[in-house]
Design an enzyme around this catalytic site. Structure first.
Site, PDB file in Angstrom:
ATOM      1  N   CYS A 164       0.861  -1.145  -0.108  1.00 13.24           N
ATOM      2  CA  CYS A 164       0.028   0.071  -0.042  1.00 13.24           C
ATOM      3  C   CYS A 164       1.002   0.933  -0.037  1.00 13.24           C
ATOM      4  O   CYS A 164       1.685   1.203   0.793  1.00 13.24           O
ATOM      5  CB  CYS A 164      -0.956   0.050   1.105  1.00 13.24           C
ATOM      6  SG  CYS A 164      -1.982   1.265   1.120  1.00 13.24           S
ATOM      7  N   HIS A 198      -8.895  -3.128  -3.439  1.00 13.07           N
ATOM      8  CA  HIS A 198      -7.918  -2.352  -2.528  1.00 13.07           C
ATOM      9  C   HIS A 198      -8.081  -0.784  -2.601  1.00 13.07           C
ATOM     10  O   HIS A 198      -8.445  -0.316  -1.317  1.00 13.07           O
ATOM     11  CB  HIS A 198      -6.538  -2.756  -2.874  1.00 13.07           C
ATOM     12  CG  HIS A 198      -5.506  -1.813  -2.197  1.00 13.07           C
ATOM     13  ND1 HIS A 198      -4.584  -2.780  -1.241  1.00 13.07           N
ATOM     14  CD2 HIS A 198      -5.119  -0.596  -2.103  1.00 13.07           C
ATOM     15  CE1 HIS A 198      -3.764  -1.800  -0.545  1.00 13.07           C
ATOM     16  NE2 HIS A 198      -3.840  -0.766  -0.946  1.00 13.07           N
ATOM     17  N   GLU A 199      -8.673  -0.273  -3.705  1.00 14.03           N
ATOM     18  CA  GLU A 199      -8.893   0.889  -3.664  1.00 14.03           C
ATOM     19  C   GLU A 199     -10.337   1.278  -3.050  1.00 14.03           C
ATOM     20  O   GLU A 199     -10.536   2.379  -2.310  1.00 14.03           O
ATOM     21  CB  GLU A 199      -8.706   1.385  -5.187  1.00 14.03           C
ATOM     22  CG  GLU A 199      -7.375   1.337  -5.725  1.00 14.03           C
ATOM     23  CD  GLU A 199      -6.247   1.610  -4.780  1.00 14.03           C
ATOM     24  OE1 GLU A 199      -6.302   2.683  -4.042  1.00 14.03           O
ATOM     25  OE2 GLU A 199      -5.034   1.043  -4.888  1.00 14.03           O
ATOM     26  N   HIS A 243     -10.167   1.626   0.569  1.00 12.67           N
ATOM     27  CA  HIS A 243      -9.444   2.778   0.834  1.00 12.67           C
ATOM     28  C   HIS A 243     -10.789   3.657   1.086  1.00 12.67           C
ATOM     29  O   HIS A 243     -10.862   4.750   1.989  1.00 12.67           O
ATOM     30  CB  HIS A 243      -8.554   3.574   0.109  1.00 12.67           C
ATOM     31  CG  HIS A 243      -7.067   3.012   0.191  1.00 12.67           C
ATOM     32  ND1 HIS A 243      -6.639   3.141   1.229  1.00 12.67           N
ATOM     33  CD2 HIS A 243      -6.261   2.415  -0.600  1.00 12.67           C
ATOM     34  CE1 HIS A 243      -5.391   2.574   1.311  1.00 12.67           C
ATOM     35  NE2 HIS A 243      -5.203   2.058   0.060  1.00 12.67           N
TER      36      HIS A 243
END
Length: 189
Positions: free
Chosen positions: A108, A150-151, A154
């Site tokens: 990350c 993953h994004e 966030h």
């Protein structure tokens, strides 16, 4: 003078680092098409951030970045795939994910000194909004699904450590390099 630690290099190019509250909050959605200009500005800043990141690290398997990682509390992210395609995600949310999963190392940009084994679905369906306010659903698979997931995490204030199996800890990037493993996708992933 370049910093020695990978996370220091990311911070130097404007990537928000772990511990900043913006990384733990759900990002604000865009009201599209009314906020189209704001969305375009944020996407342009994300593209610029990926270009800066590419100058300090070789992302051989793709990369991604979400607006909170550059200090912007908005629901926008981009993913640059292995073949160089840019995927823009505005107001994304999961609508379906496959039962089949795999576990791969992720990194990350917001804590780039370690890599962690993260289980992810092999396929995800994501609803997102285009700049004109139209909702669409896109199916992402394998490595691109991992990058996108993953994004999206966030944008909901979640870092990949929260997805790791209990008892599994990230390893220092120096140990990761020694495993002979290849990232399945990149990003800081």
């Amino acid at each position: 003078m370049t910093a020695a630690r990978p996370s220091d290099r990311m911070q130097e190019i404007g990537i928000v680092q772990e511990g900043d509250p913006v990384l733990t909050k759900t990002a604000r959605e865009f009201a599209l098409p009314d906020e189209a200009e704001d969305a375009r500005r944020v996407v342009a800043e994300l593209v610029s951030a990926t270009e800066r990141a590419a100058t300090v690290h070789n992302f051989g398997k793709g990369m991604g970045i979400a607006a909170p990682q550059i200090g912007i509390d908005r629901a926008a992210a981009i993913v640059r795939t292995l073949d160089g395609e840019n995927v823009t995600l505005l107001n994304p949310r999961y609508v379906e994910e496959s039962v089949e999963t795999d576990e791969q190392y992720e990194g990350c940009l917001s804590f780039f000194d370690v890599r962690g084994m993260v289980p992810r679905p092999l396929s995800i369906s994501v609803e997102h909004t285009d700049i004109d306010g139209q909702k669409q659903i896109t199916i992402f698979e394998r490595g691109v699904a991992r990058l996108v997931a993953h994004e999206i995490d966030h944008l909901y204030g979640m870092l990949y450590r929260e997805r790791m199996r209990p008892g599994v800890e990230p390893i220092p990037v120096s140990e990761y390099r020694g495993t002979g493993s290849q990232w399945s996708y990149g990003e800081g992933r």
